[in-house]
Design a protein around this motif. Structure first.
Motif, PDB file in Angstrom:
ATOM      1  N   GLU B  56       0.823  -1.204   0.000  1.00 30.48           N
ATOM      2  CA  GLU B  56       0.000   0.000   0.000  1.00 30.48           C
ATOM      3  C   GLU B  56       0.856   1.253   0.000  1.00 30.48           C
ATOM      4  O   GLU B  56       0.384   2.341  -0.292  1.00 30.48           O
ATOM      5  CB  GLU B  56      -0.927   0.005   1.211  1.00 30.48           C
ATOM      6  CG  GLU B  56      -1.946  -1.117   1.192  1.00 30.48           C
ATOM      7  CD  GLU B  56      -2.725  -1.139  -0.100  1.00 30.48           C
ATOM      8  OE1 GLU B  56      -3.064  -0.056  -0.607  1.00 30.48           O
ATOM      9  OE2 GLU B  56      -2.969  -2.247  -0.610  1.00 30.48           O
ATOM     10  N   ILE B  57       2.125   1.131   0.364  1.00 31.78           N
ATOM     11  CA  ILE B  57       3.031   2.278   0.300  1.00 31.78           C
ATOM     12  C   ILE B  57       3.651   2.301  -1.089  1.00 31.78           C
ATOM     13  O   ILE B  57       4.167   1.285  -1.568  1.00 31.78           O
ATOM     14  CB  ILE B  57       4.108   2.171   1.396  1.00 31.78           C
ATOM     15  CG1 ILE B  57       3.442   2.281   2.762  1.00 31.78           C
ATOM     16  CG2 ILE B  57       5.173   3.240   1.211  1.00 31.78           C
ATOM     17  CD1 ILE B  57       4.274   1.789   3.887  1.00 31.78           C
ATOM     18  N   ALA B  58       3.579   3.462  -1.744  1.00 35.44           N
ATOM     19  CA  ALA B  58       4.055   3.555  -3.125  1.00 35.44           C
ATOM     20  C   ALA B  58       5.542   3.233  -3.194  1.00 35.44           C
ATOM     21  O   ALA B  58       6.326   3.681  -2.360  1.00 35.44           O
ATOM     22  CB  ALA B  58       3.791   4.961  -3.667  1.00 35.44           C
ATOM     23  N   GLY B  59       5.931   2.420  -4.155  1.00 39.07           N
ATOM     24  CA  GLY B  59       7.341   2.110  -4.369  1.00 39.07           C
ATOM     25  C   GLY B  59       7.842   0.919  -3.582  1.00 39.07           C
ATOM     26  O   GLY B  59       9.010   0.552  -3.686  1.00 39.07           O
ATOM     27  N   ALA B  60       6.962   0.300  -2.756  1.00 37.57           N
ATOM     28  CA  ALA B  60       7.408  -0.852  -1.966  1.00 37.57           C
ATOM     29  C   ALA B  60       7.575  -2.087  -2.858  1.00 37.57           C
ATOM     30  O   ALA B  60       6.819  -2.292  -3.804  1.00 37.57           O
ATOM     31  CB  ALA B  60       6.397  -1.132  -0.860  1.00 37.57           C
ATOM     32  N   ARG B  61       8.572  -2.905  -2.528  1.00 37.40           N
ATOM     33  CA  ARG B  61       8.913  -4.030  -3.396  1.00 37.40           C
ATOM     34  C   ARG B  61       9.576  -5.109  -2.542  1.00 37.40           C
ATOM     35  O   ARG B  61      10.260  -4.817  -1.565  1.00 37.40           O
ATOM     36  CB  ARG B  61       9.888  -3.509  -4.462  1.00 37.40           C
ATOM     37  CG  ARG B  61      10.414  -4.467  -5.451  1.00 37.40           C
ATOM     38  CD  ARG B  61      11.046  -3.674  -6.592  1.00 37.40           C
ATOM     39  NE  ARG B  61      12.211  -2.895  -6.168  1.00 37.40           N
ATOM     40  CZ  ARG B  61      13.438  -3.415  -6.082  1.00 37.40           C
ATOM     41  NH1 ARG B  61      13.661  -4.665  -6.363  1.00 37.40           N
ATOM     42  NH2 ARG B  61      14.452  -2.648  -5.696  1.00 37.40           N
ATOM     43  N   VAL B  62       9.357  -6.362  -2.913  1.00 35.69           N
ATOM     44  CA  VAL B  62       9.946  -7.483  -2.177  1.00 35.69           C
ATOM     45  C   VAL B  62      10.711  -8.376  -3.139  1.00 35.69           C
ATOM     46  O   VAL B  62      10.202  -8.717  -4.212  1.00 35.69           O
ATOM     47  CB  VAL B  62       8.847  -8.314  -1.471  1.00 35.69           C
ATOM     48  CG1 VAL B  62       9.437  -9.593  -0.889  1.00 35.69           C
ATOM     49  CG2 VAL B  62       8.194  -7.506  -0.377  1.00 35.69           C
ATOM     50  N   ASP B  63      11.933  -8.734  -2.769  1.00 37.15           N
ATOM     51  CA  ASP B  63      12.684  -9.755  -3.497  1.00 37.15           C
ATOM     52  C   ASP B  63      12.731 -11.004  -2.642  1.00 37.15           C
ATOM     53  O   ASP B  63      12.706 -10.931  -1.425  1.00 37.15           O
ATOM     54  CB  ASP B  63      14.131  -9.291  -3.757  1.00 37.15           C
ATOM     55  CG  ASP B  63      14.198  -8.303  -4.910  1.00 37.15           C
ATOM     56  OD1 ASP B  63      13.154  -8.120  -5.561  1.00 37.15           O
ATOM     57  OD2 ASP B  63      15.269  -7.726  -5.127  1.00 37.15           O
ATOM     58  N   GLY B  64      12.873 -12.161  -3.272  1.00 42.53           N
ATOM     59  CA  GLY B  64      12.910 -13.417  -2.536  1.00 42.53           C
ATOM     60  C   GLY B  64      11.543 -14.066  -2.525  1.00 42.53           C
ATOM     61  O   GLY B  64      10.634 -13.634  -3.242  1.00 42.53           O
ATOM     62  N   GLU B  65      11.390 -15.076  -1.697  1.00 46.62           N
ATOM     63  CA  GLU B  65      10.133 -15.825  -1.696  1.00 46.62           C
ATOM     64  C   GLU B  65       9.502 -15.836  -0.317  1.00 46.62           C
ATOM     65  O   GLU B  65      10.201 -15.987   0.694  1.00 46.62           O
ATOM     66  CB  GLU B  65      10.404 -17.278  -2.118  1.00 46.62           C
ATOM     67  CG  GLU B  65      10.730 -17.437  -3.587  1.00 46.62           C
ATOM     68  CD  GLU B  65      10.816 -18.914  -3.963  1.00 46.62           C
ATOM     69  OE1 GLU B  65      11.226 -19.733  -3.103  1.00 46.62           O
ATOM     70  OE2 GLU B  65      10.467 -19.243  -5.101  1.00 46.62           O
ATOM     71  N   ILE B  66       8.188 -15.661  -0.276  1.00 49.23           N
ATOM     72  CA  ILE B  66       7.436 -15.876   0.960  1.00 49.23           C
ATOM     73  C   ILE B  66       6.422 -16.972   0.661  1.00 49.23           C
ATOM     74  O   ILE B  66       5.518 -16.785  -0.157  1.00 49.23           O
ATOM     75  CB  ILE B  66       6.754 -14.586   1.441  1.00 49.23           C
ATOM     76  CG1 ILE B  66       7.827 -13.541   1.777  1.00 49.23           C
ATOM     77  CG2 ILE B  66       5.881 -14.863   2.648  1.00 49.23           C
ATOM     78  CD1 ILE B  66       7.295 -12.206   2.222  1.00 49.23           C
ATOM     79  N   LEU B  67       6.619 -18.130   1.300  1.00 47.37           N
ATOM     80  CA  LEU B  67       5.814 -19.303   0.972  1.00 47.37           C
ATOM     81  C   LEU B  67       4.811 -19.580   2.074  1.00 47.37           C
ATOM     82  O   LEU B  67       5.150 -19.586   3.261  1.00 47.37           O
ATOM     83  CB  LEU B  67       6.713 -20.527   0.787  1.00 47.37           C
ATOM     84  CG  LEU B  67       7.860 -20.373  -0.217  1.00 47.37           C
ATOM     85  CD1 LEU B  67       8.769 -21.589  -0.172  1.00 47.37           C
ATOM     86  CD2 LEU B  67       7.314 -20.177  -1.620  1.00 47.37           C
ATOM     87  N   LEU B  68       3.569 -19.800   1.652  1.00 42.24           N
ATOM     88  CA  LEU B  68       2.510 -20.176   2.583  1.00 42.24           C
ATOM     89  C   LEU B  68       2.170 -21.629   2.247  1.00 42.24           C
ATOM     90  O   LEU B  68       1.602 -21.897   1.191  1.00 42.24           O
ATOM     91  CB  LEU B  68       1.307 -19.267   2.355  1.00 42.24           C
ATOM     92  CG  LEU B  68       0.263 -19.191   3.450  1.00 42.24           C
ATOM     93  CD1 LEU B  68       0.850 -18.621   4.715  1.00 42.24           C
ATOM     94  CD2 LEU B  68      -0.912 -18.364   2.978  1.00 42.24           C
ATOM     95  N   ASP B  69       2.573 -22.546   3.118  1.00 38.57           N
ATOM     96  CA  ASP B  69       2.461 -23.977   2.810  1.00 38.57           C
ATOM     97  C   ASP B  69       3.042 -24.278   1.424  1.00 38.57           C
ATOM     98  O   ASP B  69       2.448 -25.004   0.625  1.00 38.57           O
ATOM     99  CB  ASP B  69       1.002 -24.462   2.872  1.00 38.57           C
ATOM    100  CG  ASP B  69       0.672 -25.016   4.251  1.00 38.57           C
ATOM    101  OD1 ASP B  69       1.536 -24.917   5.146  1.00 38.57           O
ATOM    102  OD2 ASP B  69      -0.437 -25.554   4.420  1.00 38.57           O
ATOM    103  N   GLY B  70       4.190 -23.689   1.133  1.00 32.46           N
ATOM    104  CA  GLY B  70       4.878 -23.987  -0.111  1.00 32.46           C
ATOM    105  C   GLY B  70       4.478 -23.136  -1.297  1.00 32.46           C
ATOM    106  O   GLY B  70       5.110 -23.185  -2.347  1.00 32.46           O
TER     107      GLY B  70
END
Lengths: 340, 258
Positions: B56-70
């Motif tokens: 919701e914050i402009a410009g936010a970004r995630v690298d890598g993986e977030i797994l929920l039960d795989g």
């Protein structure tokens, strides 16, 4: 008690040569107190004075209208509230009533409001929730700019451009929905220059104020309420429904009331656009006639004799009270706003 | 129900600012994991990536993986709205919808999911309020606005709202920091009850609270202002508070900084 505190305060804080033990340090205290008190007095009288001035000005206008109107109202041969026409040609035989003027004013203003409210809501939601930031700002300026256009320009545009453009719509409504009293044949020979045309022009004119107020309130929707909705998996529209609209509803209604107030008092555009009619108003949007404001403006060049002039002033008094009520209503709604 | 979370090489950015660096951790189902650390270390940021709220914050970004039960919740085909419907969140400030009734607040999430059956909604409403230890206090004013409850009640109402949709994971972002000690105790007891059914991740500034409620604790830190935060270590809560591996953790929990 307060005097003692006044005296002690400087002697305790000042560590300079003025504060010797045993001497209650009158010089700094006496020097400072009168001047600060004088400043206080001047400032208070200035602010109180301005406040009183505004209230006094409004009261003076009301009293002026009343004093000027009463002799004419007493000389009136017709019933002021129910008589449909405004005959002031013969000062010895005044016969004027506000029935038609009131109806034309209300019909055109309320119709304008009905048109403007959904559009303003849409624009405000678009600007606060959908438009990309780079677009939202200039777009908001453009909407605000609509308010800066002089009303004479709206009048010219309304009669020369808009009236012919919406004539087919008016004809279609009259032909197909004529059985509804609003779209029945009016008291004019044509379907342009009617309350319908005037209402559309007024809608454009009040759009900026309604939009601006609504947009401001929507933009203030607390972040935590928006986050609450988003965290539950609300889509953009659902966030609007759960957070923005409940928070901004009263502001939206108050803004609309302000818009209504402006529409009621709009003069020159209405005078140009809506044609006068010799036959009485018949509850159709395709009727013509005068509103309070356009009636007074149309007669302004003939204000020479006191009694006929007073008749118009009495109409102005009704408009004054009407806009006062509408604005008070807007304040009431905005003040009793539920949020948190 | 109660899913496992894995973070693999997660880096979080706000525009050009590198907020959190290289986080790897696992949260097991039906447990409470606490994130602690000084202000600005990125613990709340990490929490908000778990349900994609940080977007919701402009410009936010995630690298890598977030797994929920795989399953990667940042998969190209996964919709953030859909992710949030299965991961509940409770915020620092209690944020019930102020004009909505208590009942409508609780079932707001269910209504978003399209449940319209009045009987089912009433059942879930009661069950959720009971689970949130709030039923007895509000059962006679279900039709009153949610904004009229006390702060502690509002926060429990928000928890009831979050669990009404039976989320896979429950995220709590400093849920007690705006509450008095008695309300805090009520929420902590509630967390202990809820972990039998839910996977809970809680961010807290209160180390005693982390020690009281969590099974596993992660300590976040940052080297200096403007540097990215990082996960110093994560382990069983008992171990973190008695015998941490890292000196920084030891310093923080013993109150030498932060």
């Amino acid at each position: 008690m307060s005097e003692r505190i006044d005296q002690r305060a400087p002697s305790e804080t000042d560590s300079g040569p003025a504060s010797s033990p045993g001497v209650p340090a009158p010089p700094p205290g006496t020097r400072r107190r009168p001047s600060s008190r004088r400043g206080e007095t001047i400032f208070r009288s200035l602010t109180t004075g301005s406040g009183v001035l505004v209230v006094a000005a409004i009261a003076a206008i009301g009293v002026f209208l009343l004093i000027q109107a009463v002799p004419s109202l007493l000389a009136n041969q017709a019933d002021f509230l129910t008589f449909p026409s405004f005959n002031t040609g013969d000062p010895d035989n005044l016969a004027f009533g506000i029935r038609d003027i009131f109806l034309v004013t209300m019909f055109s203003s309320v119709f304008a409001l009905v048109l403007a409210m959904p559009i303003a809501l849409g624009v405000a939601l678009f600007l606060t929730n959908y438009a990309p930031r780079a677009l939202a700002r200039p777009f908001a300026y453009i909407v605000d700019l609509l308010a800066a256009v002089p009303s004479i320009i709206y009048g010219l545009w309304g009669i020369l451009v808009l009236a012919p453009a919406i004539l087919p719509i008016a004809e279609w409504l009259n032909a197909n929905l004529g059985w509804i009293f609003l779209f029945a044949d009016g008291n004019l020979p044509v379907l342009s220059g009617t309350i319908f045309t005037g209402g559309v022009v007024l809608a454009v004119m009040i759009l900026p104020i309604v939009t601006a107020v609504t947009r401001e309130v929507f933009a203030q929707t607390p972040r935590f309420q928006i986050e609450a909705a988003k965290a539950l998996g609300a889509t953009r529209w659902e966030v609007i429904k759960m957070a923005t609209l409940p928070y901004g509803r009263s502001g939206y209604i108050a803004g609309s009331m302000l818009g209504l107030g402006r529409a009621l008092g709009e003069t020159i555009a209405v005078l140009i656009v809506i044609r006068a009619s010799t036959s009485p108003m018949g509850f159709s949007l395709f009727d013509g006639g005068y509103t309070f404001a356009s009636l007074i403006a149309s007669a302004a060049s003939e204000f020479s004799q006191p009694l006929p002039t007073g008749a118009y002033i009495s109409a102005g008094l009704v408009l004054f009270v009407l806009t006062f009520i509408v604005n008070a209503l807007a304040r009431l709604i905005a003040g009793g706003k539920v949020n948190g | 129900m109660a899913k496992r979370i894995d973070l693999k090489d997660v880096d979080i950015y706000y525009g050009a600012f590198h907020a959190v660096q290289n986080v790897n951790l696992t949260v097991t189902p039906r447990s409470v994991t606490a994130f602690i650390g000084p202000s600005g270390c990125g613990k709340s940021t990490v929490l908000r990536t778990l349900n994609r709220m940080h977007e919701e914050i402009a410009g936010a970004r995630v690298d890598g993986e977030i797994l929920l039960d795989g399953e990667n919740i940042y998969d190209r085909n996964t919709d953030a709205v859909a992710v949030r419907r299965t991961i509940g969140m409770v915020f620092q400030m209690p944020n019930p919808f102020p004009t909505m009734s208590v009942r409508d607040n609780v079932v707001a999430g269910l209504k978003l999911q399209g449940v319209r059956d009045r009987k089912k909604l009433d059942e879930v409403c009661e069950a959720s309020l009971r689970a949130a230890n709030l039923w007895k206090e509000v059962k006679d004013r279900l039709d009153k606005p949610g904004g009229g409850l006390s702060g502690g009640q509002q926060q429990r109402l928000c928890i009831a709202r979050a669990i009404a949709v039976e989320p896979d994971v429950l995220l709590m972002d400093e849920p007690c920091s705006a509450l008095d000690p008695i309300s805090t105790l009520a929420i902590e007891d509630l967390i202990a009850d809820l972990k039998t059914e839910y996977t809970i991740v809680i961010v807290t500034h209160n180390m005693q609270q982390a020690a009281r409620v969590s099974d596993q604790t992660g300590f976040f830190n940052l080297e200096a202002t403007g540097k990215p935060g990082h996960l110093v270590e994560i382990d069983d809560t008992e171990k973190i508070f008695s015998n941490p591996t890292q000196q920084a953790t030891e310093d923080y929990i013993s109150g030498r900084f932060g």
